[in-house]
Design an enzyme around this catalytic site. Structure first.
Site, PDB file in Angstrom:
ATOM      1  N   LYS A  14       0.826  -1.208   0.000  1.00  0.00           N
ATOM      2  CA  LYS A  14       0.000   0.000   0.000  1.00  0.00           C
ATOM      3  C   LYS A  14       0.864   1.263   0.000  1.00  0.00           C
ATOM      4  CE  LYS A  14      -2.008  -1.106   3.902  1.00  0.00           C
ATOM      5  NZ  LYS A  14      -1.273  -2.369   4.183  1.00  0.00           N
ATOM      6  N   ARG A  89      -9.578   0.227   8.409  1.00  0.00           N
ATOM      7  CA  ARG A  89      -9.095  -1.121   8.705  1.00  0.00           C
ATOM      8  C   ARG A  89     -10.152  -1.945   9.427  1.00  0.00           C
ATOM      9  NH1 ARG A  89      -3.212   0.124   8.516  1.00  0.00           N
ATOM     10  NH2 ARG A  89      -2.074  -1.818   8.587  1.00  0.00           N
ATOM     11  N   ARG A 128      11.566  -5.331   5.003  1.00  0.00           N
ATOM     12  CA  ARG A 128      11.218  -3.920   4.742  1.00  0.00           C
ATOM     13  C   ARG A 128      12.150  -2.965   5.480  1.00  0.00           C
ATOM     14  NH1 ARG A 128       5.132  -1.867   5.401  1.00  0.00           N
ATOM     15  NH2 ARG A 128       5.349  -2.595   7.548  1.00  0.00           N
ATOM     16  N   ARG A 161      11.224  -1.004  11.110  1.00  0.00           N
ATOM     17  CA  ARG A 161      10.226  -0.683  12.131  1.00  0.00           C
ATOM     18  C   ARG A 161      10.239  -1.720  13.246  1.00  0.00           C
ATOM     19  NH1 ARG A 161       4.904   0.377   8.608  1.00  0.00           N
ATOM     20  NH2 ARG A 161       4.072  -0.833  10.334  1.00  0.00           N
ATOM     21  N   ARG A 172       0.492  -9.328  14.007  1.00  0.00           N
ATOM     22  CA  ARG A 172      -0.288  -8.410  13.157  1.00  0.00           C
ATOM     23  C   ARG A 172      -1.120  -9.194  12.159  1.00  0.00           C
ATOM     24  NH1 ARG A 172       4.457  -5.225  10.904  1.00  0.00           N
ATOM     25  NH2 ARG A 172       2.980  -4.006   9.688  1.00  0.00           N
TER      26      ARG A 172
HETATM   27  P1  ADP Z   1       1.474  -1.690   7.449  1.00  0.00           P
HETATM   28  O1  ADP Z   1       2.118  -0.726   6.503  1.00  0.00           O
HETATM   29  O2  ADP Z   1       2.391  -2.815   7.778  1.00  0.00           O
HETATM   30  O3  ADP Z   1       0.134  -2.166   6.983  1.00  0.00           O
HETATM   31  P2  ADP Z   1       0.800   0.597   9.100  1.00  0.00           P
HETATM   32  O4  ADP Z   1       1.978   1.490   9.099  1.00  0.00           O
HETATM   33  O5  ADP Z   1      -0.321   0.949   8.185  1.00  0.00           O
HETATM   34  O6  ADP Z   1       1.282  -0.908   8.821  1.00  0.00           O
HETATM   35  O7  ADP Z   1       0.211   0.469  10.566  1.00  0.00           O
HETATM   36  C1  ADP Z   1       1.050   0.165  11.655  1.00  0.00           C
HETATM   37  C2  ADP Z   1       0.195  -0.021  12.906  1.00  0.00           C
HETATM   38  O8  ADP Z   1      -0.515   1.193  13.182  1.00  0.00           O
HETATM   39  C3  ADP Z   1      -0.886  -1.087  12.786  1.00  0.00           C
HETATM   40  O9  ADP Z   1      -0.404  -2.391  13.081  1.00  0.00           O
HETATM   41  C4  ADP Z   1      -1.878  -0.601  13.860  1.00  0.00           C
HETATM   42  O10 ADP Z   1      -1.422  -0.879  15.175  1.00  0.00           O
HETATM   43  C5  ADP Z   1      -1.814   0.913  13.681  1.00  0.00           C
HETATM   44  N1  ADP Z   1      -2.809   1.389  12.689  1.00  0.00           N
HETATM   45  C6  ADP Z   1      -2.568   1.954  11.484  1.00  0.00           C
HETATM   46  N2  ADP Z   1      -3.711   2.265  10.846  1.00  0.00           N
HETATM   47  C7  ADP Z   1      -4.721   1.889  11.682  1.00  0.00           C
HETATM   48  C8  ADP Z   1      -6.150   1.924  11.610  1.00  0.00           C
HETATM   49  N3  ADP Z   1      -6.797   2.426  10.530  1.00  0.00           N
HETATM   50  N4  ADP Z   1      -6.863   1.429  12.660  1.00  0.00           N
HETATM   51  C9  ADP Z   1      -6.253   0.943  13.744  1.00  0.00           C
HETATM   52  N5  ADP Z   1      -4.918   0.865  13.880  1.00  0.00           N
HETATM   53  C10 ADP Z   1      -4.141   1.324  12.859  1.00  0.00           C
HETATM   54  P1  ADP Z   2       2.171  -1.880   3.140  1.00  0.00           P
HETATM   55  O1  ADP Z   2       2.159  -0.373   3.152  1.00  0.00           O
HETATM   56  O2  ADP Z   2       0.952  -2.461   2.473  1.00  0.00           O
HETATM   57  O3  ADP Z   2       2.414  -2.485   4.484  1.00  0.00           O
HETATM   58  P2  ADP Z   2       4.739  -1.570   1.742  1.00  0.00           P
HETATM   59  O4  ADP Z   2       4.431  -0.689   0.589  1.00  0.00           O
HETATM   60  O5  ADP Z   2       5.439  -0.987   2.900  1.00  0.00           O
HETATM   61  O6  ADP Z   2       3.387  -2.335   2.215  1.00  0.00           O
HETATM   62  O7  ADP Z   2       5.543  -2.828   1.174  1.00  0.00           O
HETATM   63  C1  ADP Z   2       5.956  -3.885   2.056  1.00  0.00           C
HETATM   64  C2  ADP Z   2       7.333  -4.389   1.615  1.00  0.00           C
HETATM   65  O8  ADP Z   2       7.204  -5.091   0.369  1.00  0.00           O
HETATM   66  C3  ADP Z   2       8.356  -3.285   1.374  1.00  0.00           C
HETATM   67  O9  ADP Z   2       9.611  -3.793   1.762  1.00  0.00           O
HETATM   68  C4  ADP Z   2       8.285  -3.038  -0.142  1.00  0.00           C
HETATM   69  O10 ADP Z   2       9.529  -2.568  -0.660  1.00  0.00           O
HETATM   70  C5  ADP Z   2       7.968  -4.442  -0.657  1.00  0.00           C
HETATM   71  N1  ADP Z   2       7.104  -4.452  -1.856  1.00  0.00           N
HETATM   72  C6  ADP Z   2       6.068  -3.627  -2.134  1.00  0.00           C
HETATM   73  N2  ADP Z   2       5.481  -3.965  -3.304  1.00  0.00           N
HETATM   74  C7  ADP Z   2       6.148  -5.055  -3.762  1.00  0.00           C
HETATM   75  C8  ADP Z   2       6.014  -5.897  -4.929  1.00  0.00           C
HETATM   76  N3  ADP Z   2       5.055  -5.678  -5.837  1.00  0.00           N
HETATM   77  N4  ADP Z   2       6.878  -6.911  -5.064  1.00  0.00           N
HETATM   78  C9  ADP Z   2       7.846  -7.151  -4.135  1.00  0.00           C
HETATM   79  N5  ADP Z   2       8.031  -6.399  -3.022  1.00  0.00           N
HETATM   80  C10 ADP Z   2       7.190  -5.364  -2.829  1.00  0.00           C
END
Ligand code: ADP
Ligand code: ADP
Length: 224
Positions: A14, A89, A128, A161, A172
Site C-alpha cells: 500500500k 481497517r 522492509r 520498524r 499483526r
Molecule cells: P502496514 O504498513 O504494515 O500495513 P501501518 O503502518 O499501516 O502498517 O500500521 C502500523 C500499525 O498502526 C498497525 O499495526 C496498527 O497498530 C496501527 N494502525 C494503522 N492504521 C490503523 C487503523 N486504521 N486502525 C487501527 N490501527 C491502525
Molecule cells: P504496506 O504499506 O501495504 O504495508 P509496503 O508498501 O510498505 O506495504 O511494502 C511492504 C514491503 O514489500 C516493502 O519492503 C516493499 O519494498 C515491498 N514491496 C512492495 N510492493 C512489492 C512488490 N510488488 N513486489 C515485491 N516487493 C514489494
C-alpha cells in the site's frame, strides 16, 4: 473531490503504491500508520496511546483512529481529496468514513485491493526498510535502495520498524486479516471495490492500479 482507498494486508504494498498514485493524481497520501508514528515521535497523547497497540501488533481503537483521520482530512491540502493507506481497517471505520464524506457531498470513489497471499507477507515485512524522513518503503532484496541504508528520494537513513520483527509480524497478521476481509466486503457491497494482483512486480501493480482507476473514472468497469 477524489477519495481513493488502498486496501491490503500488512506488507501488500500500500505505501509503495500510494507514493506512485500521489504523483499521478496530485492529491496527498494519508497513511494512518505514519500519522501514529509521527504522533509517537512527538510524544502526543494519541502517539503514546497508540504505541502499546502497535507494539502488540493490534489495531488502535476505532474512536481514536477515526478522530485522527478526520482531523487530517479536514486540513486544506486534502480539500481536493486524498489517497488513504491503512484506513479504514475495520467495518466501523469504513462506515465512519462514508458518513464523514457524505456530510461533505463526497464518497469513496475507488477502493483498490492489492491482493497478496498471506504466505508472501512475512518475507515482505521482514525485509522492509523505510526512511526516517518520510517513510518511503524499500525491501532488502525485492526493492533495494541504490545506496545501501539511504533513501533514494530524500537521502535520509533507512531503518526497520519495531513492528516488523518476526514475533510482531505474526501477531499483526493473526489479528488484522479478519478485519481486512470485513472492509473488503464493505466496499464490495458499495460497488467501489477493484482488485489487483499484488504478487506482480511493483511497476506492474502500479499499471494495474492505474487501469482500475481509469475504468472507475470512465464508469466502464463492473464490480470486482
Ligand atoms: P502496514 O504498513 O504494515 O500495513 P501501518 O503502518 O499501516 O502498517 O500500521 C502500523 C500499525 O498502526 C498497525 O499495526 C496498527 O497498530 C496501527 N494502525 C494503522 N492504521 C490503523 C487503523 N486504521 N486502525 C487501527 N490501527 C491502525
Ligand atoms: P504496506 O504499506 O501495504 O504495508 P509496503 O508498501 O510498505 O506495504 O511494502 C511492504 C514491503 O514489500 C516493502 O519492503 C516493499 O519494498 C515491498 N514491496 C512492495 N510492493 C512489492 C512488490 N510488488 N513486489 C515485491 N516487493 C514489494
Amino acid at each position: 473531490m477524489m477519495l481513493v482507498v488502498l486496501l491490503g494486508a500488512p506488507g501488500a504494498g500500500k505505501g509503495t503504491q500510494a507514493a506512485v498514485l500521489r504523483d499521478r493524481l496530485g492529491i496527498p497520501h494519508v497513511a494512518t500508520g505514519d500519522l501514529f508514528r509521527t504522533a509517537l515521535r512527538a510524544a502526543t497523547p494519541i502517539g503514546l496511546e497508540a504505541k502499546a497497540y502497535m507494539d502488540a501488533g493490534q489495531l488502535v481503537p476505532d474512536d481514536v483512529t477515526i478522530r485522527m483521520l478526520e482531523e487530517r482530512l479536514g486540513r486544506p491540502d486534502a480539500a481536493a481529496g486524498a489517497i488513504l493507506d491503512g484506513f479504514p481497517r475495520t467495518a466501523v471505520q469504513a462506515r465512519a468514513l462514508d458518513a464523514f464524506l457524505a456530510a461533505r457531498g463526497g464518497r469513496v470513489d475507488a477502493a483498490l485491493l492489492i491482493d497478496v497471499p498471506a504466505e508472501d507477507l512475512v518475507a515482505r515485512l521482514s525485509g522492509r526498510w523505510i526512511c526516517r524522513a518520510a517513510g518511503h518503503p524499500y525491501h532488502a532484496t525485492m526493492n533495494p535502495p541504490r545506496v545501501a541504508g539511504t533513501c533514494d528520494l530524500d537521502g535520509s537513513p533507512l531503518y526497520q520498524r519495531d513492528d516488523d520483527r518476526p514475533e510482531t509480524i505474526r501477531a499483526r497478521l493473526a489479528s488484522q486479516l479478519a478485519d481486512l476481509d470485513a472492509v473488503v466486503e464493505h466496499y464490495r457491497s458499495t460497488g467501489a471495490l477493484r482488485t489487483v494482483d499484488g504478487r506482480e512486480p511493483i511497476g506492474e501493480v502500479s499499471a494495474a492500479l492505474g487501469a482500475a482507476l481509469e475504468a472507475v473514472a470512465a464508469g466502464t468497469s463492473g464490480r470486482a
